[in-house]
Design a protein around this motif. Sequence first.
Motif, short mmCIF file in Angstrom:
data_model
loop_
_atom_site.label_atom_id
_atom_site.label_comp_id
_atom_site.label_asym_id
_atom_site.label_seq_id
_atom_site.Cartn_x
_atom_site.Cartn_y
_atom_site.Cartn_z
N HIS A 29 26.69 46.86 35.95
CA HIS A 29 27.23 45.51 35.82
C HIS A 29 27.27 45.10 34.33
O HIS A 29 28.28 44.58 33.85
CB HIS A 29 26.40 44.51 36.63
N ASN A 30 26.19 45.35 33.62
CA ASN A 30 26.15 45.01 32.18
C ASN A 30 27.17 45.83 31.39
O ASN A 30 27.82 45.30 30.48
CB ASN A 30 24.74 45.22 31.61
N TRP B 113 30.47 44.34 32.12
CA TRP B 113 30.54 43.00 31.52
C TRP B 113 30.91 43.12 30.04
O TRP B 113 31.73 42.36 29.53
CB TRP B 113 29.21 42.28 31.71
N CYS C 169 33.59 39.37 31.23
CA CYS C 169 33.60 38.46 32.38
C CYS C 169 32.61 38.95 33.42
O CYS C 169 32.76 40.06 33.95
CB CYS C 169 35.01 38.40 32.96
N SER C 170 31.61 38.15 33.71
CA SER C 170 30.57 38.55 34.65
C SER C 170 31.12 38.73 36.07
O SER C 170 30.75 39.68 36.76
CB SER C 170 29.44 37.53 34.66
N ALA D 165 33.12 41.87 36.26
CA ALA D 165 32.20 43.00 36.20
C ALA D 165 31.53 43.21 37.56
O ALA D 165 31.37 44.35 38.01
CB ALA D 165 31.15 42.78 35.11
#
Length: 170
Positions: free
Chosen positions: A23-24, A27, A32-33, A36
């Motif tokens: 995820h990081n 991102w 954009c979280s 992601a």
Amino acid sequence: MPSLTSPPDIVDTLYSSHHGWLHNWLWRKLGCSDGAADLAHDTFLRLLKARPPEPLREPRAYLSTIANGLLVNHWRRLAVERAYLEALAVQEHDVAPSPETHALAIEALMQVDQMLGRLPLKARTAFLLSQVEGLTYAAIAEQLEVSERMVKKYMAQAMLQCLLISDADN
């Protein structure tokens, strides 16, 4: 690390061990979280379908390869959508397509983009010169410096890909 006996177990272990990292990583690429999170989710869905080899020697490399392909598709889709919106903006009518029509148009354009990507360069160019520019086969042959017969062959390749898209939809 627990013993992995089936693909869902592998994915479960990979998810709990690497989801936060993935995820990081996404991102940072997207900025954009939410995007992601969507792509991380899609990565693990793809992993479930792929049935990875046991054991994965480099799980982060494997995950990032899958996620990178999804990221490229995401950016390609955004580029296609941007081009579609620009084309709509220059139209003279004031009626905007419905959200459903917009989504269907983008999906159709993505299929055409994928079809064009499967074609060799000269076949893709011949198809676009014919369908977008409206050139005759003779003019295309002259521009590509090939025979008209080769242009017909290129167009047959492109039309076959169009039929494959049509068959996939039915």
